[in-house]
Design a protein around this motif. Structure first.
Motif, PDB file in Angstrom:
ATOM      1  N   LYS A  15      43.633  36.828  32.316  1.00 35.84           N
ATOM      2  CA  LYS A  15      42.789  36.530  33.184  1.00 35.84           C
ATOM      3  C   LYS A  15      43.191  35.985  34.350  1.00 35.84           C
ATOM      4  O   LYS A  15      42.624  35.930  35.583  1.00 35.84           O
ATOM      5  N   LEU A  16      44.161  34.944  34.205  1.00 36.42           N
ATOM      6  CA  LEU A  16      44.646  34.220  35.396  1.00 36.42           C
ATOM      7  C   LEU A  16      45.448  35.310  36.175  1.00 36.42           C
ATOM      8  O   LEU A  16      45.290  35.184  37.575  1.00 36.42           O
ATOM      9  N   ASP A  17      46.124  36.050  35.752  1.00 36.16           N
ATOM     10  CA  ASP A  17      46.948  37.068  36.521  1.00 36.16           C
ATOM     11  C   ASP A  17      45.838  38.177  37.145  1.00 36.16           C
ATOM     12  O   ASP A  17      46.419  38.452  38.302  1.00 36.16           O
ATOM     13  N   GLN A  18      44.916  38.376  36.480  1.00 34.35           N
ATOM     14  CA  GLN A  18      43.908  39.397  37.369  1.00 34.35           C
ATOM     15  C   GLN A  18      43.348  38.626  38.536  1.00 34.35           C
ATOM     16  O   GLN A  18      42.805  39.074  39.511  1.00 34.35           O
ATOM     17  N   SER A  19      43.272  37.183  38.352  1.00 35.50           N
ATOM     18  CA  SER A  19      42.401  36.482  39.733  1.00 35.50           C
ATOM     19  C   SER A  19      43.354  36.234  40.745  1.00 35.50           C
ATOM     20  O   SER A  19      42.631  35.684  41.627  1.00 35.50           O
ATOM     21  N   ARG A  20      44.514  36.591  40.478  1.00 35.55           N
ATOM     22  CA  ARG A  20      45.472  36.188  41.571  1.00 35.55           C
ATOM     23  C   ARG A  20      45.483  36.973  42.935  1.00 35.55           C
ATOM     24  O   ARG A  20      45.099  38.188  42.784  1.00 35.55           O
ATOM     25  N   LEU A  21      45.506  36.118  44.048  1.00 36.15           N
ATOM     26  CA  LEU A  21      45.641  36.896  45.058  1.00 36.15           C
ATOM     27  C   LEU A  21      46.822  37.503  45.508  1.00 36.15           C
ATOM     28  O   LEU A  21      47.945  36.610  45.533  1.00 36.15           O
ATOM     29  N   ASP A  22      46.903  38.640  46.056  1.00 31.88           N
ATOM     30  CA  ASP A  22      48.184  38.966  46.639  1.00 31.88           C
ATOM     31  C   ASP A  22      48.335  38.641  48.217  1.00 31.88           C
ATOM     32  O   ASP A  22      47.437  38.578  49.035  1.00 31.88           O
ATOM     33  N   ASP A  23      49.619  38.097  48.277  1.00 29.96           N
ATOM     34  CA  ASP A  23      49.925  37.583  49.844  1.00 29.96           C
ATOM     35  C   ASP A  23      50.560  38.808  50.645  1.00 29.96           C
ATOM     36  O   ASP A  23      51.275  38.531  51.635  1.00 29.96           O
ATOM     37  N   ASP A  24      50.457  39.915  50.312  1.00 29.87           N
ATOM     38  CA  ASP A  24      51.049  41.209  51.098  1.00 29.87           C
ATOM     39  C   ASP A  24      50.568  41.149  52.299  1.00 29.87           C
ATOM     40  O   ASP A  24      49.565  41.047  52.733  1.00 29.87           O
TER      41      ASP A  24
END
Length: 59
Positions: A50-59
């Motif tokens: 769940k934490l990994d899914q809500s992570r924002l990408d900084d690309d």
């Protein structure tokens, strides 16, 4: 004047308290049923996903 203390008894009491504290931790971690341990592992994995899914990408 201070109280006379047997240092050997104090040292042994301190060591005994530390041993009992470690025993309490060991009972908590090793004294569980297999199903309970598995359930906790599954819950930790679910929370990690769940934490990994809500992570924002900084690309």
């Amino acid at each position: 004047m201070g109280e006379i203390v047997n240092l050997n008894k104090v040292r042994k009491a301190r060591d005994k308290a530390a041993t009992q504290a470690q025993a309490k931790v060991n009972r908590a971690s090793h004294g569980r049923a297999k199903a309970q341990t598995l359930a906790e592992q599954l819950e930790a994995e679910r929370q990690r996903r769940k934490l990994d899914q809500s992570r924002l990408d900084d690309d």
